[in-house]
Design a protein around this motif. Structure first.
Motif, PDB file in Angstrom:
ATOM      1  N   SER A 133      -7.209  -3.871  -5.457  1.00 34.62           N
ATOM      2  CA  SER A 133      -6.226  -2.592  -5.863  1.00 34.62           C
ATOM      3  C   SER A 133      -5.353  -2.387  -4.676  1.00 34.62           C
ATOM      4  O   SER A 133      -5.720  -2.131  -3.817  1.00 34.62           O
ATOM      5  CB  SER A 133      -7.206  -1.564  -6.199  1.00 34.62           C
ATOM      6  OG  SER A 133      -8.043  -1.560  -7.211  1.00 34.62           O
ATOM      7  N   ALA A 134      -4.243  -2.615  -4.948  1.00 42.31           N
ATOM      8  CA  ALA A 134      -3.013  -2.464  -3.926  1.00 42.31           C
ATOM      9  C   ALA A 134      -1.889  -2.207  -4.660  1.00 42.31           C
ATOM     10  O   ALA A 134      -1.480  -2.602  -5.753  1.00 42.31           O
ATOM     11  CB  ALA A 134      -3.094  -3.665  -2.780  1.00 42.31           C
ATOM     12  N   ASP A 135      -1.007  -1.325  -3.897  1.00 43.03           N
ATOM     13  CA  ASP A 135       0.548  -1.234  -4.353  1.00 43.03           C
ATOM     14  C   ASP A 135       1.439  -2.244  -3.741  1.00 43.03           C
ATOM     15  O   ASP A 135       2.663  -2.194  -3.858  1.00 43.03           O
ATOM     16  CB  ASP A 135       0.850   0.275  -4.211  1.00 43.03           C
ATOM     17  CG  ASP A 135       0.925   0.624  -2.503  1.00 43.03           C
ATOM     18  OD1 ASP A 135       0.126  -0.152  -1.805  1.00 43.03           O
ATOM     19  OD2 ASP A 135       1.941   1.434  -2.385  1.00 43.03           O
ATOM     20  N   HIS A 136       1.091  -2.950  -2.515  1.00 38.94           N
ATOM     21  CA  HIS A 136       1.687  -3.800  -2.032  1.00 38.94           C
ATOM     22  C   HIS A 136       0.979  -5.007  -1.804  1.00 38.94           C
ATOM     23  O   HIS A 136      -0.154  -5.331  -1.898  1.00 38.94           O
ATOM     24  CB  HIS A 136       2.295  -3.270  -0.793  1.00 38.94           C
ATOM     25  CG  HIS A 136       0.968  -2.886   0.173  1.00 38.94           C
ATOM     26  ND1 HIS A 136       0.335  -1.895   0.183  1.00 38.94           N
ATOM     27  CD2 HIS A 136       0.308  -3.647   1.448  1.00 38.94           C
ATOM     28  CE1 HIS A 136      -0.670  -2.031   1.083  1.00 38.94           C
ATOM     29  NE2 HIS A 136      -0.684  -3.200   1.753  1.00 38.94           N
ATOM     30  N   HIS A 137       1.846  -6.088  -1.312  1.00 41.90           N
ATOM     31  CA  HIS A 137       1.033  -7.471  -1.273  1.00 41.90           C
ATOM     32  C   HIS A 137       0.088  -7.341  -0.268  1.00 41.90           C
ATOM     33  O   HIS A 137       0.337  -7.022   0.823  1.00 41.90           O
ATOM     34  CB  HIS A 137       2.269  -8.517  -1.195  1.00 41.90           C
ATOM     35  CG  HIS A 137       1.589  -9.974  -1.440  1.00 41.90           C
ATOM     36  ND1 HIS A 137       1.137 -10.342  -2.390  1.00 41.90           N
ATOM     37  CD2 HIS A 137       1.121 -10.841  -0.348  1.00 41.90           C
ATOM     38  CE1 HIS A 137       0.181 -11.310  -2.038  1.00 41.90           C
ATOM     39  NE2 HIS A 137       0.430 -11.863  -0.974  1.00 41.90           N
ATOM     40  N   ILE A 138      -1.042  -8.224  -0.424  1.00 45.47           N
ATOM     41  CA  ILE A 138      -2.024  -8.444   0.392  1.00 45.47           C
ATOM     42  C   ILE A 138      -2.212  -9.822   0.596  1.00 45.47           C
ATOM     43  O   ILE A 138      -2.407 -10.587   0.038  1.00 45.47           O
ATOM     44  CB  ILE A 138      -3.581  -7.801  -0.226  1.00 45.47           C
ATOM     45  CG1 ILE A 138      -3.439  -6.391  -0.663  1.00 45.47           C
ATOM     46  CG2 ILE A 138      -4.667  -8.258   0.619  1.00 45.47           C
ATOM     47  CD1 ILE A 138      -3.189  -5.414   0.609  1.00 45.47           C
ATOM     48  N   PHE A 139      -1.956 -10.105   1.861  1.00 41.33           N
ATOM     49  CA  PHE A 139      -2.054 -11.491   2.408  1.00 41.33           C
ATOM     50  C   PHE A 139      -3.569 -11.995   2.921  1.00 41.33           C
ATOM     51  O   PHE A 139      -3.965 -13.200   2.167  1.00 41.33           O
ATOM     52  CB  PHE A 139      -1.287 -11.790   3.508  1.00 41.33           C
ATOM     53  CG  PHE A 139      -0.025 -11.777   3.299  1.00 41.33           C
ATOM     54  CD1 PHE A 139       0.743 -13.058   2.994  1.00 41.33           C
ATOM     55  CD2 PHE A 139       0.859 -10.664   3.341  1.00 41.33           C
ATOM     56  CE1 PHE A 139       2.226 -13.026   2.610  1.00 41.33           C
ATOM     57  CE2 PHE A 139       2.418 -10.626   3.094  1.00 41.33           C
ATOM     58  CZ  PHE A 139       2.824 -11.946   2.748  1.00 41.33           C
ATOM     59  N   ILE A 157       4.991  14.278 -13.273  1.00 45.55           N
ATOM     60  CA  ILE A 157       5.204  14.239 -14.927  1.00 45.55           C
ATOM     61  C   ILE A 157       6.510  13.621 -15.269  1.00 45.55           C
ATOM     62  O   ILE A 157       7.585  13.913 -14.849  1.00 45.55           O
ATOM     63  CB  ILE A 157       5.040  15.736 -15.596  1.00 45.55           C
ATOM     64  CG1 ILE A 157       3.414  16.184 -15.286  1.00 45.55           C
ATOM     65  CG2 ILE A 157       5.149  15.745 -16.951  1.00 45.55           C
ATOM     66  CD1 ILE A 157       3.298  17.659 -15.584  1.00 45.55           C
ATOM     67  N   GLY A 158       6.499  12.779 -16.221  1.00 47.97           N
ATOM     68  CA  GLY A 158       7.624  12.260 -16.737  1.00 47.97           C
ATOM     69  C   GLY A 158       8.227  11.031 -15.819  1.00 47.97           C
ATOM     70  O   GLY A 158       9.185  10.408 -15.863  1.00 47.97           O
ATOM     71  N   LYS A 159       7.441  10.598 -14.978  1.00 46.56           N
ATOM     72  CA  LYS A 159       7.759   9.605 -14.102  1.00 46.56           C
ATOM     73  C   LYS A 159       6.623   8.554 -14.151  1.00 46.56           C
ATOM     74  O   LYS A 159       5.465   8.869 -14.587  1.00 46.56           O
ATOM     75  CB  LYS A 159       7.780   9.941 -12.517  1.00 46.56           C
ATOM     76  CG  LYS A 159       9.057  10.894 -12.349  1.00 46.56           C
ATOM     77  CD  LYS A 159       9.007  11.183 -10.653  1.00 46.56           C
ATOM     78  CE  LYS A 159      10.211  12.239 -10.240  1.00 46.56           C
ATOM     79  NZ  LYS A 159       9.930  12.902  -9.087  1.00 46.56           N
ATOM     80  N   THR A 160       6.861   7.164 -13.665  1.00 45.95           N
ATOM     81  CA  THR A 160       5.856   6.246 -13.376  1.00 45.95           C
ATOM     82  C   THR A 160       5.470   6.380 -11.977  1.00 45.95           C
ATOM     83  O   THR A 160       6.248   6.490 -11.003  1.00 45.95           O
ATOM     84  CB  THR A 160       6.589   4.891 -13.835  1.00 45.95           C
ATOM     85  OG1 THR A 160       7.317   4.413 -13.000  1.00 45.95           O
ATOM     86  CG2 THR A 160       7.172   4.991 -15.182  1.00 45.95           C
ATOM     87  N   ILE A 161       4.200   5.988 -11.790  1.00 45.83           N
ATOM     88  CA  ILE A 161       3.839   5.706 -10.252  1.00 45.83           C
ATOM     89  C   ILE A 161       4.708   4.678  -9.645  1.00 45.83           C
ATOM     90  O   ILE A 161       4.938   4.612  -8.426  1.00 45.83           O
ATOM     91  CB  ILE A 161       2.273   5.453 -10.191  1.00 45.83           C
ATOM     92  CG1 ILE A 161       1.607   6.721 -10.748  1.00 45.83           C
ATOM     93  CG2 ILE A 161       1.969   4.916  -8.908  1.00 45.83           C
ATOM     94  CD1 ILE A 161       1.672   7.938  -9.749  1.00 45.83           C
ATOM     95  N   GLY A 162       4.829   3.574 -10.466  1.00 47.37           N
ATOM     96  CA  GLY A 162       5.345   2.518  -9.865  1.00 47.37           C
ATOM     97  C   GLY A 162       6.840   2.667  -9.449  1.00 47.37           C
ATOM     98  O   GLY A 162       7.750   2.190  -8.516  1.00 47.37           O
ATOM     99  N   SER A 191       7.962   5.606  -8.141  1.00 52.02           N
ATOM    100  CA  SER A 191       8.050   6.674  -7.119  1.00 52.02           C
ATOM    101  C   SER A 191       7.473   6.088  -5.891  1.00 52.02           C
ATOM    102  O   SER A 191       6.795   5.022  -6.136  1.00 52.02           O
ATOM    103  CB  SER A 191       7.217   7.976  -7.778  1.00 52.02           C
ATOM    104  OG  SER A 191       5.901   7.480  -7.796  1.00 52.02           O
ATOM    105  N   THR A 192       7.568   7.061  -4.786  1.00 55.23           N
ATOM    106  CA  THR A 192       6.888   6.651  -3.713  1.00 55.23           C
ATOM    107  C   THR A 192       5.619   7.224  -3.459  1.00 55.23           C
ATOM    108  O   THR A 192       5.313   7.454  -2.300  1.00 55.23           O
ATOM    109  CB  THR A 192       7.965   7.031  -2.332  1.00 55.23           C
ATOM    110  OG1 THR A 192       8.031   8.522  -2.549  1.00 55.23           O
ATOM    111  CG2 THR A 192       9.233   6.250  -2.574  1.00 55.23           C
TER     112      THR A 192
END
Lengths: 89, 598
Positions: B298-304, B327-332, B334-335
């Protein structure tokens, strides 16, 4: 057998490239060299073509070499782990 | 004070009215910090001359506010030594009917809440009740509202059980010089609790029968999980079918995105590449087995490399709070993940199947998120707690001699104060010191337990109450109520409690208590009666906010886990408000008969 790749091998260009490279799928045990000197970018569709060629070559005892990759293309190979599948010259 | 009157109020009174209304409007319609808004209101009252410096900052030296602050430390001692966990573990049992389950749940919760913070108690019980409800075959939604109600009703049973009680009793002793006993509200509170428990059992049909979102993470289809293929994964180059990633135990692959974000076809001949994001739907625990069996992460950035992944990271469940900026946003989009070092693993929404990648889901209040967290994530930071409520607790406590010691300290504090051997503030200070000296909690835990934001709001609430009294608003409103309700003290008491019960649905119980204190006090005096019973009734009514999930922080704690909707609280809560109001007025007048002032 040598294939010269030029420009951007993105999703849009993939199907035409696949057709053009189809003879490589029948390498009959000969080595295949994919010359990427002039290749600017490779997408997942492009990698899929490379992998198909590799698999068919391997199945008949052939080898596939990649040459002349730029930094950008190389980083795609590193990220996707394909750097471990191919031989680079 | 200004003398020009407009509609019976002078300029200072109008400034106060506009400030208070402006403050609550701001709180309702913006996401500004509550403590900041309250302090700004105090600033306005000070700068405009409504209050002088002594009055404007009197809330910060108010005994009741200090007691609340010190009690945070006492409760920290109890929490860290596992008293609560011990009670939770031993009390619930295996009742064989819904009615018995409600009684087994509500009475201990109310008992604990009468000494501890309601929010702490409910937070601790939520996960236990969910497991318990599963064991009993009862929908959690049938038990979680009763859980929250019980903590509210239990809180009023002692003066230390809930902040409005402390604030009102503090204001009472400031005004009269007499101290209220710490158990002054116990009998009326217990009676209301009893009525409340019976009402819940009688009105059980009004509670929704809903599947909980976190069965989420057990039930199929409604949940989607995203997993990433690290660059060193051993299955790279194989087809999905050969790698065994197409049809997995407990779920199936619904989407695959390669590193270039191009969605690929879900076919058995599709090749696996590093950087692929695989989205599965199904049973979450089994899908997450792929992490172990196939080296997915599970990761939000690339894992080498897998070595980049901290093996000690843990999965935690959280709910999107009301007012959350997510609310009203996506996790993707946002930061959020990057800012908090978290990774979204899955999203669940009550009653709906979500067919999107978790990161692309536009979030709603109450959505359940499964997050991959660092091992020692502090979920109590302002930034995080304003957006998510974390459901699970990472505190593992050992039950031992300290458990016994901390419980003893708490009991001693209550007994000493109840028997008037020592004032509550002194008892609380000694208890807090004892908790620290006897190592029931360490200094860091104690300081972390003090919720300064809440204390600011409490202090400011006291000052607002003072302004309402000083500017004559309380007197005018009291007169107005008397004009409408006549001179029957019970009618007046009922009317003010009725308004208090509904106002407290929208503003904090403490603020409602502080603001209604002067009105109730003035009204009682004007009628020629001792204000004491009126104030006991007020304490119960400002804590009786049953009809909206925003009426109490404990409602919000159960809102997500129960899979509730806003209207669920209204359906049963409006009736509960009226029933408890009636019980309140009845019992207070029996226990504390109205006595005319000498």
């Amino acid at each position: 057998m040598i294939a010269l790749l030029e420009g951007r091998l993105d999703t849009a260009a993939a199907s035409e490239t696949e057709k053009a490279m189809s003879p490589l799928l029948d390498s009959k045990g000969r080595d295949v060299i994919l010359d990427c000197t002039k290749l600017e970018y490779i997408s997942s569709s492009g990698l899929r073509i490379f992998l198909s060629i590799l698999k068919s070559a391997k199945s008949v005892g052939g080898r596939v070499y990649i040459t002349g990759v730029s930094d950008e293309v190389s980083s795609v190979f590193v990220m996707t782990g394909f750097v471990n599948l191919f031989e680079f010259k | 004070m200004g003398t020009t009157l407009f509609l019976g109020f002078n300029l200072y009174a109008w400034i106060t009215i506009v400030t208070v209304l402006g403050m609550f409007t701001t709180l309702l319609f913006t996401k500004l910090r509550t403590d900041l808004v309250f302090l700004a209101a105090i600033g306005v009252l000070f700068v405009t001359g409504v209050l002088d410096a002594k009055d404007a900052f009197s809330g910060f030296s108010s005994t009741s506010v200090i007691v609340i602050g010190v009690l945070f430390v006492v409760v920290a001692g109890l929490t860290h030594t596992g008293v609560l966990q011990w009670i939770v573990k031993h009390l619930l049992g295996q009742p064989n009917s819904y009615s018995k389950a409600v009684v087994r749940l509500m009475l201990p919760v109310a008992g604990l809440s009468s000494f501890l913070s309601n929010t702490t108690v409910v937070a601790m019980f939520v996960s236990i009740v969910k497991m318990w409800s599963k064991k009993l075959g009862i929908a959690p939604s049938k038990l979680l509202i009763p859980l929250s109600y019980a903590s509210g009703m239990g809180g009023v049973c002692t003066l230390i059980g809930t902040p409005p009680n402390l604030i009102i009793s503090g204001l009472y002793s400031d005004k009269t010089g007499e101290t209220m006993n710490v158990l002054a509200t116990t009998i009326p509170g217990l009676f209301c609790l009893l009525v409340g428990v019976l009402s819940i059992i009688a009105m059980r049909k009004l509670l929704p029968d809903r599947k909980a979102p976190e069965s989420a993470f057990e039930a199929t289809s409604e949940y989607t999980v995203e997993l990433l293929v690290p660059s060193d994964n051993k299955y790279i180059g194989e087809t999905l079918a050969d790698a065994g990633l197409l049809h997995v135990r407990g779920g199936s692959l619904i989407e695959i995105y390669h590193f270039d974000d191009v969605p690929a076809s879900i076919s058995e001949n599709e090749f696996l590449m590093g950087g692929d994001r695989l989205v599965y739907a199904g049973q979450i625990d089994e899908i997450l087995e792929l992490k172990k069996s196939h080296g997915l992460v599970s990761a939000d950035h690339h894992i080498f490399s897998m070595s980049e992944v901290d093996k000690n990271r843990q999965l935690r469940t959280a709910f999107v709070t009301f007012g959350s900026s997510l609310i009203g946003k996506t996790i993707g989009g946002s930061t959020f993940e990057h800012d908090n070092n978290l990774t979204l693993v899955a999203v669940a929404r009550s009653g709906q199947r979500i067919n999107e990648t978790p990161r692309q889901v536009v979030l709603q209040a109450g959505d359940t998120l499964l997050l991959d967290c660092p091992p020692h994530l502090n979920v109590n930071t302002d930034r995080l707690s304003s957006q998510l409520h974390f459901f699970d607790s990472d505190q593992v406590v050992n039950i031992g001699s300290k458990t016994f010691i901390s419980a003893l300290i708490m009991i001693a504090m209550v007994v000493l104060s109840a028997l008037n051997i020592m004032p509550l503030l002194q008892c609380a200070f000694i208890a807090a010191a004892a908790m620290l000296v006897l190592r029931c909690c360490n200094a860091e835990q104690a300081m972390r337990a003090i919720n300064w934001d809440i204390l600011m709001v409490f202090a400011a609430s006291v000052v607002l109450g003072l302004a309402i009294q000083k500017t004559g608003i309380a007197e005018r409103l009291a007169m107005g109520i008397l004009d409408i309700c006549g001179t029957n003290p019970i009618v007046v008491m009922t009317a003010i409690c009725f308004v208090g019960t509904f106002i407290t649905e929208f503003i904090s119980n403490t603020a409602a208590g502080a603001m209604f204190f002067p009105i109730m006090y003035e009204a009682a005096e004007k009628l020629g009666y001792d204000p004491f019973p009126f104030l006991i009734a007020l304490m119960i009514s400002v804590s009786s906010s049953f009809a909206t999930p925003i009426g109490s922080p404990t409602h919000m704690l159960v809102y997500g886990p129960g899979g509730y909707r806003f209207s669920d609280f209204m359906r049963i809560g409006l009736l509960m408000n009226l029933i408890i109001l009636a019980a309140n007025i009845l019992i207070v007048n029996i226990i504390y008969p109205l006595t005319p002032l000498q």
